[in-house]
Design a protein around this motif. Structure first.
Motif, PDB file in Angstrom:
ATOM      1  N   LEU A  51      59.459 -41.233  -9.299  1.00  0.00           N
ATOM      2  CA  LEU A  51      60.278 -42.439  -9.519  1.00  0.00           C
ATOM      3  C   LEU A  51      59.497 -43.675  -9.071  1.00  0.00           C
ATOM      4  O   LEU A  51      59.093 -43.769  -7.911  1.00  0.00           O
ATOM      5  N   GLY A  52      59.287 -44.602  -9.998  1.00  0.00           N
ATOM      6  CA  GLY A  52      58.399 -45.737  -9.715  1.00  0.00           C
ATOM      7  C   GLY A  52      56.966 -45.248  -9.783  1.00  0.00           C
ATOM      8  O   GLY A  52      56.149 -45.524  -8.907  1.00  0.00           O
ATOM      9  N   THR A  53      56.663 -44.552 -10.863  1.00  0.00           N
ATOM     10  CA  THR A  53      55.359 -43.880 -11.001  1.00  0.00           C
ATOM     11  C   THR A  53      54.204 -44.871 -11.122  1.00  0.00           C
ATOM     12  O   THR A  53      53.050 -44.520 -10.887  1.00  0.00           O
ATOM     13  N   THR A  74      58.868 -42.239 -14.049  1.00  0.00           N
ATOM     14  CA  THR A  74      59.746 -43.347 -14.451  1.00  0.00           C
ATOM     15  C   THR A  74      59.280 -44.625 -13.760  1.00  0.00           C
ATOM     16  O   THR A  74      58.707 -44.580 -12.669  1.00  0.00           O
ATOM     17  N   ASP A  75      59.560 -45.746 -14.392  1.00  0.00           N
ATOM     18  CA  ASP A  75      59.241 -47.047 -13.776  1.00  0.00           C
ATOM     19  C   ASP A  75      60.012 -48.114 -14.533  1.00  0.00           C
ATOM     20  O   ASP A  75      60.442 -47.892 -15.676  1.00  0.00           O
ATOM     21  N   LEU A  76      60.183 -49.270 -13.908  1.00  0.00           N
ATOM     22  CA  LEU A  76      60.886 -50.359 -14.585  1.00  0.00           C
ATOM     23  C   LEU A  76      59.904 -51.386 -15.156  1.00  0.00           C
ATOM     24  O   LEU A  76      60.312 -52.322 -15.824  1.00  0.00           O
ATOM     25  N   MET A  95      63.133 -46.978 -16.487  1.00  0.00           N
ATOM     26  CA  MET A  95      64.473 -47.063 -15.884  1.00  0.00           C
ATOM     27  C   MET A  95      64.389 -47.567 -14.449  1.00  0.00           C
ATOM     28  O   MET A  95      63.326 -47.514 -13.820  1.00  0.00           O
ATOM     29  N   ASP A  96      65.548 -48.041 -13.991  1.00  0.00           N
ATOM     30  CA  ASP A  96      65.667 -48.603 -12.649  1.00  0.00           C
ATOM     31  C   ASP A  96      65.970 -47.474 -11.662  1.00  0.00           C
ATOM     32  O   ASP A  96      66.935 -46.722 -11.861  1.00  0.00           O
ATOM     33  N   ASP A  97      65.194 -47.384 -10.602  1.00  0.00           N
ATOM     34  CA  ASP A  97      65.423 -46.338  -9.594  1.00  0.00           C
ATOM     35  C   ASP A  97      66.807 -46.439  -8.959  1.00  0.00           C
ATOM     36  O   ASP A  97      67.314 -45.465  -8.407  1.00  0.00           O
ATOM     37  N   LEU A 112      59.043 -40.727  -4.302  1.00  0.00           N
ATOM     38  CA  LEU A 112      58.991 -42.190  -4.382  1.00  0.00           C
ATOM     39  C   LEU A 112      57.793 -42.614  -3.540  1.00  0.00           C
ATOM     40  O   LEU A 112      57.848 -42.574  -2.298  1.00  0.00           O
ATOM     41  N   SER A 113      56.727 -42.985  -4.209  1.00  0.00           N
ATOM     42  CA  SER A 113      55.488 -43.318  -3.516  1.00  0.00           C
ATOM     43  C   SER A 113      55.284 -44.826  -3.504  1.00  0.00           C
ATOM     44  O   SER A 113      55.063 -45.441  -4.558  1.00  0.00           O
ATOM     45  N   PHE A 114      55.416 -45.430  -2.341  1.00  0.00           N
ATOM     46  CA  PHE A 114      55.239 -46.875  -2.160  1.00  0.00           C
ATOM     47  C   PHE A 114      56.148 -47.674  -3.094  1.00  0.00           C
ATOM     48  O   PHE A 114      55.709 -48.613  -3.749  1.00  0.00           O
TER      49      PHE A 114
HETATM   50  C1  LIG Z   1      53.413 -50.244  -5.170  1.00  0.00           C
HETATM   51  S1  LIG Z   1      53.770 -49.631  -6.770  1.00  0.00           S
HETATM   52  C2  LIG Z   1      53.591 -47.871  -6.522  1.00  0.00           C
HETATM   53  C3  LIG Z   1      53.293 -47.135  -7.817  1.00  0.00           C
HETATM   54  C4  LIG Z   1      53.049 -45.635  -7.666  1.00  0.00           C
HETATM   55  N1  LIG Z   1      54.216 -44.937  -7.182  1.00  0.00           N
HETATM   56  C5  LIG Z   1      51.852 -45.370  -6.794  1.00  0.00           C
HETATM   57  O1  LIG Z   1      52.024 -44.883  -5.663  1.00  0.00           O
HETATM   58  O2  LIG Z   1      50.725 -45.658  -7.255  1.00  0.00           O
HETATM   59  C6  LIG Z   1      55.526 -49.834  -6.893  1.00  0.00           C
HETATM   60  C7  LIG Z   1      56.083 -49.398  -8.234  1.00  0.00           C
HETATM   61  O3  LIG Z   1      57.501 -49.422  -8.197  1.00  0.00           O
HETATM   62  C8  LIG Z   1      57.950 -49.918  -9.442  1.00  0.00           C
HETATM   63  N2  LIG Z   1      59.305 -50.440  -9.285  1.00  0.00           N
HETATM   64  C9  LIG Z   1      59.678 -51.541  -8.607  1.00  0.00           C
HETATM   65  N3  LIG Z   1      61.003 -51.701  -8.692  1.00  0.00           N
HETATM   66  C10 LIG Z   1      61.479 -50.661  -9.426  1.00  0.00           C
HETATM   67  C11 LIG Z   1      62.786 -50.264  -9.840  1.00  0.00           C
HETATM   68  N4  LIG Z   1      63.870 -50.965  -9.518  1.00  0.00           N
HETATM   69  N5  LIG Z   1      62.904 -49.148 -10.582  1.00  0.00           N
HETATM   70  C12 LIG Z   1      61.801 -48.418 -10.913  1.00  0.00           C
HETATM   71  N6  LIG Z   1      60.550 -48.748 -10.548  1.00  0.00           N
HETATM   72  C13 LIG Z   1      60.393 -49.857  -9.816  1.00  0.00           C
HETATM   73  C14 LIG Z   1      56.945 -50.978  -9.784  1.00  0.00           C
HETATM   74  O4  LIG Z   1      57.008 -51.356 -11.136  1.00  0.00           O
HETATM   75  C15 LIG Z   1      55.657 -50.296  -9.386  1.00  0.00           C
HETATM   76  O5  LIG Z   1      55.131 -49.544 -10.429  1.00  0.00           O
END
Ligand SMILES: C[S@@+](CC[C@H](N)C(=O)[O-])C[C@H]1O[C@@H](n2cnc3c(N)ncnc32)[C@H](O)[C@@H]1O
Length: 275
Positions: A51-53, A74-76, A95-97, A112-114
């Motif tokens: 989630l938030g890939t 998934t990512d937004l 999609m929104d987490d 959920l990584s970072f």
């Molecule tokens: C710091 S990045 C981390 C990306 C990945 N997980 C990694 O570790 O490389 C944060 C990610 O969260 C996504 N993000 C932020 N808000 C989000 C939301 N409401 N729903 C889904 N993804 C979201 C961002 O678009 C971004 O890709």
């Protein structure tokens, strides 16, 4: 700004900066996120969500840890997903987490990584995770703990500030909600999950002067400056940073992990749920 606006702003920020994220952050965050995979029992999982890939940097490692699973990123941020699409085959979804377009109890694992610190409502996202996990399903999170600004970063910021370079428009910064193991445990409990473990480790990235300047200009506001201005900033930085010690170029921060499971027994035979 309400949560929906804030969520959209964060996604727009990551979409716009996807290339920079892929180059300057994703490869360094990945090993930290991979440490989570050692703690998540995914060998028999059938569906795992990242989630938030982002640019999908973690997806190959998740697939290796969950070889029988459909692994969905998934990512937004469309810009992030575009790079993820280019990087590796496999399903991706926008999609929104905090409001997952997924059925209840559809997944055996989620990561959920970072991500949590960038959500206006991290508790809502963990509530959604609890909803979509099957009983016995597991979630792992990693995000930033306490860090300190590298000396080179302070010098760089001062150079930009003295020239009137505006700082980045602020996106959501919810570090303070998720920067300690106890806070993550509490959030997971509040979401109806059973916390299993939470711990910290250290993120450390060492640069030399030129590596630092490449990182600073490529990943920060400086990259939006006109090329001739950028060259000026770099010239000044080379002069002012030449005498700094190697320690001045070290980015160091705590990272915080947590693993939880959805309460309830995993069905003895996973096919028992199927029609
Ligand atoms: C710091 S990045 C981390 C990306 C990945 N997980 C990694 O570790 O490389 C944060 C990610 O969260 C996504 N993000 C932020 N808000 C989000 C939301 N409401 N729903 C889904 N993804 C979201 C961002 O678009 C971004 O890709």
């Amino acid at each position: 700004m309400d949560d929906r606006d804030a969520t959209r702003r964060v996604a727009a920020h990551y979409s716009r900066d996807a290339e920079a994220f892929a180059r300057y952050w994703a490869p360094y965050l990945r090993p930290k996120a991979e440490a989570l995979l050692d703690r998540l029992p995914l060998a028999e999982a059938r569906v795992v969500l990242d989630l938030g890939t982002g640019t999908g940097a973690l997806l190959p490692s998740i697939r290796a840890a969950a070889p029988r699973a459909l692994v969905v990123g998934t990512d937004l941020a469309e810009g992030m997903l575009r790079l993820a699409r280019a990087g590796a085959p496999g399903p991706l979804a926008l999609m929104d987490d905090q409001q997952l377009a997924l059925l209840d109890r559809c997944a055996d694992g989620a990561l959920l990584s970072f991500v949590l610190h960038r959500l206006p409502d991290p508790a809502a996202a963990l509530g959604e995770v609890a909803r979509v996990l099957r009983p016995g399903g597991v979630v792992g999170t990693v995000t930033w703990g306490h860090g300190r600004r590298a000396e080179a970063g302070r010098v760089w910021d001062a150079i930009l500030a003295a020239r009137g370079v505006p700082s980045e428009p602020s996106t959501v910064d919810n570090h303070a909600l998720v920067d300690q193991p106890a806070k993550l445990r509490a959030l997971m409990l509040g979401a109806g999950l059973e916390p299993l473990e939470a711990w910290t480790s250290t993120y450390e990235q060492r640069y030399d002067l030129e590596g630092w300047l490449d990182f600073a200009i490529g990943s920060g506001v400086g990259r939006r400056a006109a090329p001739e201005l950028r060259q000026e900033y770099l010239r000044e930085a080379r002069q002012r940073m030449a005498g700094l010690s190697p320690e001045a170029y070290v980015v160091r921060s705590e990272v915080v992990y947590a693993v939880a499971r959805r309460r309830g027994a995993r069905p003895l035979d996973p096919r028992a749920n199927e029609p």
